[in-house]
Write a protein that holds these residues in place. Structure first.
Motif, PDB file in Angstrom:
ATOM      1  N   PRO A 211      -6.299  12.691  -4.021  1.00  0.00           N
ATOM      2  CA  PRO A 211      -5.020  13.051  -3.370  1.00  0.00           C
ATOM      3  C   PRO A 211      -3.847  12.335  -4.020  1.00  0.00           C
ATOM      4  CG  PRO A 211      -6.167  11.424  -2.059  1.00  0.00           C
ATOM      5  CD  PRO A 211      -7.101  11.772  -3.191  1.00  0.00           C
ATOM      6  N   GLU A 212      -2.660  12.893  -3.809  1.00  0.00           N
ATOM      7  CA  GLU A 212      -1.438  12.233  -4.256  1.00  0.00           C
ATOM      8  C   GLU A 212      -1.169  11.005  -3.383  1.00  0.00           C
ATOM      9  OE1 GLU A 212       1.957  14.795  -4.505  1.00  0.00           O
ATOM     10  OE2 GLU A 212       0.720  16.532  -5.040  1.00  0.00           O
ATOM     11  N   VAL A 213      -0.500  10.048  -3.971  1.00  0.00           N
ATOM     12  CA  VAL A 213      -0.151   8.834  -3.226  1.00  0.00           C
ATOM     13  C   VAL A 213       1.162   9.058  -2.485  1.00  0.00           C
ATOM     14  CG1 VAL A 213       0.468   6.387  -3.408  1.00  0.00           C
ATOM     15  CG2 VAL A 213      -1.360   7.339  -4.849  1.00  0.00           C
ATOM     16  N   GLY A 214       1.141   8.809  -1.173  1.00  0.00           N
ATOM     17  CA  GLY A 214       2.343   8.940  -0.346  1.00  0.00           C
ATOM     18  C   GLY A 214       2.880   7.580   0.054  1.00  0.00           C
ATOM     19  N   SER A 215       4.165   7.525   0.335  1.00  0.00           N
ATOM     20  CA  SER A 215       4.810   6.287   0.790  1.00  0.00           C
ATOM     21  C   SER A 215       5.270   6.463   2.234  1.00  0.00           C
ATOM     22  CB  SER A 215       6.008   5.948  -0.098  1.00  0.00           C
ATOM     23  OG  SER A 215       5.596   5.688  -1.425  1.00  0.00           O
ATOM     24  N   TYR A 216       4.921   5.498   3.088  1.00  0.00           N
ATOM     25  CA  TYR A 216       5.228   5.582   4.505  1.00  0.00           C
ATOM     26  C   TYR A 216       5.775   4.241   4.981  1.00  0.00           C
ATOM     27  CZ  TYR A 216       1.817   9.255   3.575  1.00  0.00           C
ATOM     28  OH  TYR A 216       1.141  10.304   3.008  1.00  0.00           O
ATOM     29  N   ASN A 217       6.669   4.270   5.969  1.00  0.00           N
ATOM     30  CA  ASN A 217       7.209   3.023   6.501  1.00  0.00           C
ATOM     31  C   ASN A 217       7.597   3.210   7.960  1.00  0.00           C
ATOM     32  OD1 ASN A 217      10.340   3.561   6.687  1.00  0.00           O
ATOM     33  ND2 ASN A 217       9.677   4.365   4.694  1.00  0.00           N
ATOM     34  N   ASN A 230       1.687   2.445   0.793  1.00  0.00           N
ATOM     35  CA  ASN A 230       1.527   3.431  -0.277  1.00  0.00           C
ATOM     36  C   ASN A 230       0.039   3.743  -0.367  1.00  0.00           C
ATOM     37  OD1 ASN A 230       4.250   3.249  -0.895  1.00  0.00           O
ATOM     38  ND2 ASN A 230       3.965   1.771  -2.536  1.00  0.00           N
ATOM     39  N   MET A 231      -0.344   5.006  -0.270  1.00  0.00           N
ATOM     40  CA  MET A 231      -1.767   5.330  -0.298  1.00  0.00           C
ATOM     41  C   MET A 231      -1.984   6.830  -0.444  1.00  0.00           C
ATOM     42  SD  MET A 231      -2.547   4.504   3.739  1.00  0.00           S
ATOM     43  CE  MET A 231      -1.450   5.092   5.041  1.00  0.00           C
ATOM     44  N   GLY A 232      -3.082   7.165  -1.096  1.00  0.00           N
ATOM     45  CA  GLY A 232      -3.575   8.526  -1.112  1.00  0.00           C
ATOM     46  C   GLY A 232      -4.708   8.627  -0.101  1.00  0.00           C
ATOM     47  N   ALA A 334      -8.908   0.702  -6.080  1.00  0.00           N
ATOM     48  CA  ALA A 334     -10.172   1.432  -6.198  1.00  0.00           C
ATOM     49  C   ALA A 334     -10.321   2.421  -5.050  1.00  0.00           C
ATOM     50  CB  ALA A 334     -11.347   0.461  -6.201  1.00  0.00           C
ATOM     51  N   GLU A 335     -11.027   3.492  -5.303  1.00  0.00           N
ATOM     52  CA  GLU A 335     -11.330   4.444  -4.240  1.00  0.00           C
ATOM     53  C   GLU A 335     -12.348   3.820  -3.300  1.00  0.00           C
ATOM     54  OE1 GLU A 335     -13.336   8.906  -3.739  1.00  0.00           O
ATOM     55  OE2 GLU A 335     -12.816   8.120  -5.718  1.00  0.00           O
ATOM     56  N   THR A 348      -9.630   6.297   0.771  1.00  0.00           N
ATOM     57  CA  THR A 348      -8.298   5.822   0.381  1.00  0.00           C
ATOM     58  C   THR A 348      -8.241   5.638  -1.123  1.00  0.00           C
ATOM     59  OG1 THR A 348      -8.800   3.458   0.577  1.00  0.00           O
ATOM     60  CG2 THR A 348      -8.096   4.608   2.583  1.00  0.00           C
ATOM     61  N   PHE A 349      -7.064   5.876  -1.700  1.00  0.00           N
ATOM     62  CA  PHE A 349      -6.850   5.790  -3.138  1.00  0.00           C
ATOM     63  C   PHE A 349      -5.559   5.013  -3.401  1.00  0.00           C
ATOM     64  CE2 PHE A 349      -9.309   9.486  -2.204  1.00  0.00           C
ATOM     65  CZ  PHE A 349     -10.154   9.717  -3.272  1.00  0.00           C
ATOM     66  N   LYS A 350      -5.619   4.058  -4.317  1.00  0.00           N
ATOM     67  CA  LYS A 350      -4.429   3.303  -4.741  1.00  0.00           C
ATOM     68  C   LYS A 350      -3.641   2.823  -3.524  1.00  0.00           C
ATOM     69  CE  LYS A 350      -4.085   5.812  -9.114  1.00  0.00           C
ATOM     70  NZ  LYS A 350      -3.246   6.672  -9.983  1.00  0.00           N
ATOM     71  N   LEU A 351      -4.338   2.154  -2.642  1.00  0.00           N
ATOM     72  CA  LEU A 351      -3.772   1.741  -1.357  1.00  0.00           C
ATOM     73  C   LEU A 351      -3.106   0.376  -1.454  1.00  0.00           C
ATOM     74  CD1 LEU A 351      -5.267   2.062   2.152  1.00  0.00           C
ATOM     75  CD2 LEU A 351      -4.722  -0.223   1.329  1.00  0.00           C
ATOM     76  N   GLN A 352      -1.925   0.276  -0.897  1.00  0.00           N
ATOM     77  CA  GLN A 352      -1.273  -1.011  -0.654  1.00  0.00           C
ATOM     78  C   GLN A 352      -0.538  -0.896   0.668  1.00  0.00           C
ATOM     79  OE1 GLN A 352       1.404  -2.502  -3.679  1.00  0.00           O
ATOM     80  NE2 GLN A 352       1.380  -4.571  -2.838  1.00  0.00           N
ATOM     81  N   VAL A 353      -0.825  -1.809   1.595  1.00  0.00           N
ATOM     82  CA  VAL A 353      -0.249  -1.721   2.933  1.00  0.00           C
ATOM     83  C   VAL A 353       0.083  -3.117   3.424  1.00  0.00           C
ATOM     84  CG1 VAL A 353      -2.522  -1.821   4.062  1.00  0.00           C
ATOM     85  CG2 VAL A 353      -0.585  -0.793   5.271  1.00  0.00           C
TER      86      VAL A 353
END
Length: 411
Positions: A211-217, A230-232, A334-335, A348-353
């Motif tokens: 999936p594409e990585v989305g940004s949420y706040n 930020n996470m897919g 990592a996935e 989850t993909f390329k997750l940073q929270v």
């Protein structure tokens, strides 16, 4: 106003009785109806007195009327139902839509503390308005949102709004509620939660691809961030298929450009709600004040895909994922797979929270997941092994060369 299947709640708080019935409202623009709602609501309100605090349960009374702030919207203004009742009290629901769904974008409650009948001995005599965007109320366009079960929404720390027996529709094509319904997740029994597991490395990427990585706040009432992510996201749902007449596993990638989000900030919990087509996904992070650590403690998902025999809803509030330190972010490029129940898991993909404490509205120092650490360790180990192999070959070569020279005599 009419009543249907009255839901009655009897509570004696602060010395008076609260009774709530389902009440009907209709918002019109001329002869055209744009919003119609039948709902029951109670408001738990905590207020201050000279001796401390008191809590009262205030019902949305059957004398409530469509207030003057109600509107069908237009020209950049969203439709709104404002239900006025009592001495200066009102409940507000602001709606929004996209090409497939409508939702309650904002829920507000205005109450008048100078109303001594409801707020006896209140030390303040002011009008208070509290609101939230974390409503979780959405439905497919041209369908009626139905939620007969009791569900509560927090407005700050002072107010809890409890709805029940709800049937409503916005952006109506006609004056009557649609016979087609979008049913809330609370009206379906939740699937039994699976035992909590550790995140695992995901299998080979499935058919939809990554999936594409989305940004949420999520923002506090003071304008500062309480969550940045930020996470897919990829949903793995096991459900009964109408077209195939059997249980199947559906895999859906959330598309950030079609995903709306909202949430709420509390001292010890932060909630992020994602709304994608006919899917609602919520994450709850919990903070441990003693250890100063946070973790993902709950995930809830509800979906009403066209191929589902019945709407799908599961939840698990005993999770212990994405653990980090307050003031720092949790990162896992990592996935990974987060099992939620035996019929639902989340990749989850390329997750940073980072929930709770933020500095400068940006991510703090990242604490990496074990999989990222392992992935970094592998090339180091391989490099060290190759270096060791080269060293062994070099030493063997030098020893062999020395022995070869030792076999000759000087003339």
């Amino acid at each position: 106003f009419t009543h249907r299947s009255p839901y009655i709640l009897l509570l004696s708080v602060a010395g008076w009785l609260a009774v709530a019935h389902a009440v009907s409202f209709e918002v019109k623009d001329g002869n055209s109806t744009c919003i119609k709602a039948e709902l029951s609501a109670n408001f738990s309100i905590t207020y201050t007195t000279a001796s401390g605090t008191k809590t009262v349960i205030v019902p949305l009374t059957d004398s409530a009327v469509v207030g003057s702030g109600s509107s069908c919207g237009g020209s950049g203004v969203s439709p709104e139902l404002l239900a006025s009742f009592g001495d200066g009290h009102s409940l507000g629901l602001v709606f929004s839509k996209d090409d497939r769904l409508y939702r309650v974008l904002n829920l507000s409650l205005t109450y008048n503390l100078s109303d001594s009948t409801i707020f006896p001995l209140s030390s303040k005599k002011e009008i208070v308005t509290l609101e939230t965007k974390a409503t979780g109320i959405s439905a497919q366009l041209n369908t009626t949102y139905r939620c007969l079960s009791s569900s509560s929404i927090r407005l700050g720390s002072e107010v809890t709004v409890t709805f029940s027996d709800v049937r409503m529709e916005a952006y109506m094509p006609s004056a009557n509620l649609s016979s087609k319904e979008t049913v809330c997740s609370a009206d379906f029994p939740a699937t039994t939660a699976a035992p909590t597991q550790s995140p695992t490395t995901a299998p080979t990427p499935p058919a939809p691809g990554n999936p594409e990585v989305g940004s949420y706040n999520i923002t506090n009432v003071n304008g500062s961030l309480c969550l940045l992510a930020n996470m897919g996201l990829q949903l793995n749902v096991t459900y009964f298929s109408k077209s195939q007449n059997k249980t199947v596993k559906g895999i859906v990638n959330l598309q950030p450009n079609r995903t709306s989000f909202t949430g709420s900030c509390e001292a010890a919990t932060v909630t992020l709600v994602l709304m994608y087509d006919l899917t609602n996904l919520s994450f709850t992070f919990t903070l441990n004040d003693t250890s100063n650590k946070y973790h993902l403690s709950a995930v809830n998902v509800s979906a009403a895909w066209s191929d589902m025999m019945a709407p799908f809803t599961v939840s698990n509030s005993s999770l212990n994922y994405l653990q980090g330190t307050q003031g720092r972010s949790y990162m896992c490029t990592a996935e990974q797979t987060l099992p939620v129940t035996n019929t639902f898991s989340l990749n989850t993909f390329k997750l940073q929270v980072q929930p709770f404490k933020m500095s400068g509205n940006k991510f703090g120092t990242a604490e990496e997941c074990q999989m990222d650490k392992d992935n970094m360790l592998i090339p180091i180990v391989v490099g060290a092994a190759l270096a060791g192999l080269v060293l062994i070959v070099l030493i063997a070569y030098l020893i062999g060369r020395k022995r070869s020279h030792a076999g000759y005599q000087t003339i």
